[in-house]
Design an enzyme around this catalytic site. Structure first.
Site, short mmCIF file in Angstrom:
data_model
loop_
_atom_site.label_atom_id
_atom_site.label_comp_id
_atom_site.label_asym_id
_atom_site.label_seq_id
_atom_site.Cartn_x
_atom_site.Cartn_y
_atom_site.Cartn_z
N ALA A 88 0.83 -1.21 0.00
CA ALA A 88 0.00 0.00 0.00
C ALA A 88 0.87 1.26 0.00
O ALA A 88 0.60 2.22 -0.72
CB ALA A 88 -0.91 -0.02 1.22
N ASP B 219 9.68 1.89 1.24
CA ASP B 219 8.49 1.84 0.38
C ASP B 219 8.39 3.13 -0.44
O ASP B 219 8.01 3.10 -1.61
CB ASP B 219 7.23 1.69 1.24
CG ASP B 219 7.36 0.56 2.26
OD1 ASP B 219 8.13 -0.39 1.99
OD2 ASP B 219 6.73 0.65 3.31
O1 RIB Z 1 7.71 -0.46 5.46
C1 RIB Z 1 6.78 0.06 6.40
C2 RIB Z 1 5.59 -0.87 6.53
O2 RIB Z 1 6.04 -2.14 7.02
C3 RIB Z 1 4.56 -0.35 7.54
O3 RIB Z 1 3.52 0.38 6.90
C4 RIB Z 1 4.07 -1.63 8.23
O4 RIB Z 1 2.70 -1.88 7.96
C5 RIB Z 1 4.96 -2.76 7.67
O5 RIB Z 1 4.26 -3.53 6.71
#
Ligand code: RIB
Length: 306
Positions: A40, A251
């Site tokens: 996400a 991310d």
């Molecule tokens: O990389 C950060 C994410 O790792 C967080 O949003 C947490 O949900 C884990 O999945």
């Protein structure tokens, strides 16, 4: 279009001067609840920059916080039309502890992410017809990661794998990966040696190339990202900033990189762009809601990488 097959978590993020030691109870400064999950966060980062997206994921029907998560995905302008609800389980969740230096420790609970199956990918694979990039990460079942990446690769789509959290990869899977983006800790788990400088990062790239991966990016936090296309390899320096909260930094890099690569930039320029996105994300509290806009990112890139 960029397609992400990945996880959704409800993130419970606690900021504190320090983390408790075993047996200790301490007060925290506060808790933030927001959308999260590596998949996400990645697709939200790309969508915030303006990428056309499709997100394949699942949330749990028992969860009370799904509205927060889905609203945050809509805030980021992610196409969530194919996200499904699994009736009798909770959504995935992340318990994120952030200390005063911005460093984080995370415990994750799989929840509905465990129901993201190869059949779910096949049911929705028409969305791949318009895709240029397909991204996965390892908070969903490995069989689904492999199936999605192999399906995309066979359609000539660029495949990007963020192998986080670490999980072993079958040797037959590597050749389907066009771009792999482990951080230095995950890369060390794959390679079996510590990665703490450019020499060891280069050796890690050789490990993945020898397994059949075309392009390798080792993200190394404040040092930047070590990038190799098999011929050229170099450290793409990060922007030096004071980190407030590094959760979601990897991310944000992946989403920023994917956006720039989707726009036609080369591997190294896209990594530079990913660094700029991550430099803004770590200066903001939280995970998904820390992702910057294109205008904010371009403002950073006008400044030379320090
Ligand atoms: O990389 C950060 C994410 O790792 C967080 O949003 C947490 O949900 C884990 O999945």
């Amino acid at each position: 279009m960029i397609v992400e097959i990945g996880s959704i978590n409800v993130d419970y993020i606690i900021h504190n001067r320090r983390l408790p030691v075993p047996g200790e109870t301490i007060y925290g400064k506060g808790v933030t609840i927001m959308g999260g999950g590596k998949g996400a966060n990645q697709i939200a980062a790309a969508a915030r920059l303006g990428a056309e997206t499709v997100f394949l994921s699942k949330i749990g029907g028992l969860d009370h916080y799904n509205d927060i998560v889905m609203d945050d995905l809509k805030w980021a302008n992610v196409n969530t039309e194919l996200v499904e609800t699994v009736p009798d389980v909770y959504s995935g969740s992340g318990y994120v502890l952030v200390n005063e230096t911005g460093q984080n420790s995370i415990i994750i609970i799989m929840g509905a992410n465990g129901e993201i199956t190869p059949d779910y990918v096949d049911k929705n694979k028409a969305c791949l017809d318009k895709a240029k990039i397909c991204m996965v990460e390892f908070m969903i079942p490995m069989e689904t990661c492999e199936h999605a990446i192999k399906t995309a690769k066979k359609q000539g789509i660029v495949t990007l794998v963020n192998p986080a959290p670490y999980s072993p990869i079958d040797d037959s899977f590597y050749p389907y990966i066009d771009i792999i983006t482990p951080n230095e800790i995950e890369a060390a788990d794959f390679c079996g040696f510590a990665i703490d400088d450019e020499q060891s990062a280069s050796e890690a790239c050789s490990f993945f190339h020898n397994k059949g991966v075309k392009n390798v990016i080792i993200t190394m936090g404040s040092r930047g990202a070590f990038v190799s296309d098999g011929k050229k390899r170099m450290m793409v320096e990060s922007y030096k900033v004071d980190a407030l909260d590094t959760s979601g930094a990897g991310d944000s890099f992946n989403g920023g990189f994917a956006y720039a690569y989707w726009k036609g930039h080369d591997l190294f320029t896209a990594a530079h762009f990913g660094n700029a996105v991550a430099s803004l994300s770590v200066q903001r509290l939280g995970t998904m809601k820390s992702m910057p806009t294109l205008a904010e990112t371009e403002q950073v890139m006008k400044l030379p990488a320090l």
